[in-house]
Design a protein around this motif. Sequence first.
Motif, short mmCIF file in Angstrom:
data_model
loop_
_atom_site.label_atom_id
_atom_site.label_comp_id
_atom_site.label_asym_id
_atom_site.label_seq_id
_atom_site.Cartn_x
_atom_site.Cartn_y
_atom_site.Cartn_z
N HIS A 6 0.86 -1.20 0.00
CA HIS A 6 0.00 0.00 0.00
C HIS A 6 0.89 1.24 0.00
O HIS A 6 1.53 1.55 1.00
N HIS A 8 1.35 5.39 -2.03
CA HIS A 8 0.79 6.43 -2.92
C HIS A 8 1.90 7.20 -3.63
O HIS A 8 2.94 7.50 -3.04
N HIS A 38 -5.17 6.75 -4.90
CA HIS A 38 -6.61 6.89 -4.66
C HIS A 38 -7.38 7.00 -5.98
O HIS A 38 -7.18 7.94 -6.75
N GLU A 63 -6.64 2.34 -4.56
CA GLU A 63 -7.38 2.45 -3.29
C GLU A 63 -8.69 3.17 -3.60
O GLU A 63 -8.70 4.37 -3.88
N ASP A 244 1.25 2.31 3.75
CA ASP A 244 0.39 3.44 3.34
C ASP A 244 1.25 4.70 3.19
O ASP A 244 0.89 5.79 3.62
N HIS A 246 3.06 7.94 1.91
CA HIS A 246 2.62 9.10 1.12
C HIS A 246 3.80 10.05 0.85
O HIS A 246 3.59 11.25 0.70
#
Length: 280
Positions: A6, A8, A38, A63, A244, A246
């Motif tokens: 996961h 981004h 996303h 996501e 996750d 970022h």
Amino acid sequence: MRIDLHAHSSVSDGTDTPAVLVAKAKTAGLAVLALTDHDTADGWTEASQAAEVAGLTLVRGIEVSTTYNDRGVHLLAYEPDPDAPALSDILRQGRESRQGRTGAIVGRLQALGAPITVSDVARHSHGVSAGRPHVADALVEAGFVRDRDEAFAKYLHRGGPASVSRWQVDLLDAVAAVAAAGGAPVIAHPWGRGRNLDEADFARLAEAGLAGIEVDHQEHDASARDHLRGIARSLGLIITGSSDHHGTGKVNHDLGCNTTDPEQYEALRERFGGPRTHLG
Ligand code: AMP
Ligand code: FE
Ligand code: FE
Ligand code: ZN
């Protein structure tokens, strides 16, 4: 083998381009990285090419923002065909509703005295998958807040003075659409901000085709992780762990800070395996 499922890129609200993200994943010692921007697959091509060069396995993900009992739930979709009818429809509607919403959020912030415009936000989002993190970036640049966290805490959180809702697909419809698109649906950080799903909900979702639960996530404390692991085991769901990440957009989410067990990854691969039609 370190597996992070996961992350981004700047195609959504991460701060590194897909190629830079993949290079950083390699440096961080990851063997497998999933790119999960996303509501968009737009970073897949660049990331795949970079992964080939770096010698790392890229899992292509999305996501998906969904809603369940009026609460937001994020659904990770691994290796779906983004052009499959139901899923492409969901992604298109999501894109359209984001566009209208940015103007509404900026209008509220201007009324609150923030000196920002829609084009400031667009500069930070590079015009794609614009969301509240990019509005936050514009507020930081204007000196109105210190960082993204302050922007969310003061203005952008759900129900906050500058929060504007956007269209989101029903969670069960999203699970069905991802499965129909040949992907493996996994609930992202289910107990990250409030416990929107309980064991009965997970049972219902498993029946609808859910493949797994993201258990090891920075927003889950030890007791949440234990409890979710137990639920996943009793329902025969796959257990994942992820950063996750970022980029600099979220602190305490370094690449590889949580990882997925190789056996669980193999089980996931079985769910999205088989002949693919979109390898092109
Ligand atoms: P949006 O796409 O506009 O709904 O924004 C969703 C993204 O904003 C999430 O994926 C998070 O990265 C971030 N986010 C949402 N709520 C918060 C919060 N309360 N604090 C910090 N970041 C948040
Ligand atoms: Fe995000
Ligand atoms: Fe999320
Ligand atoms: Zn995420």
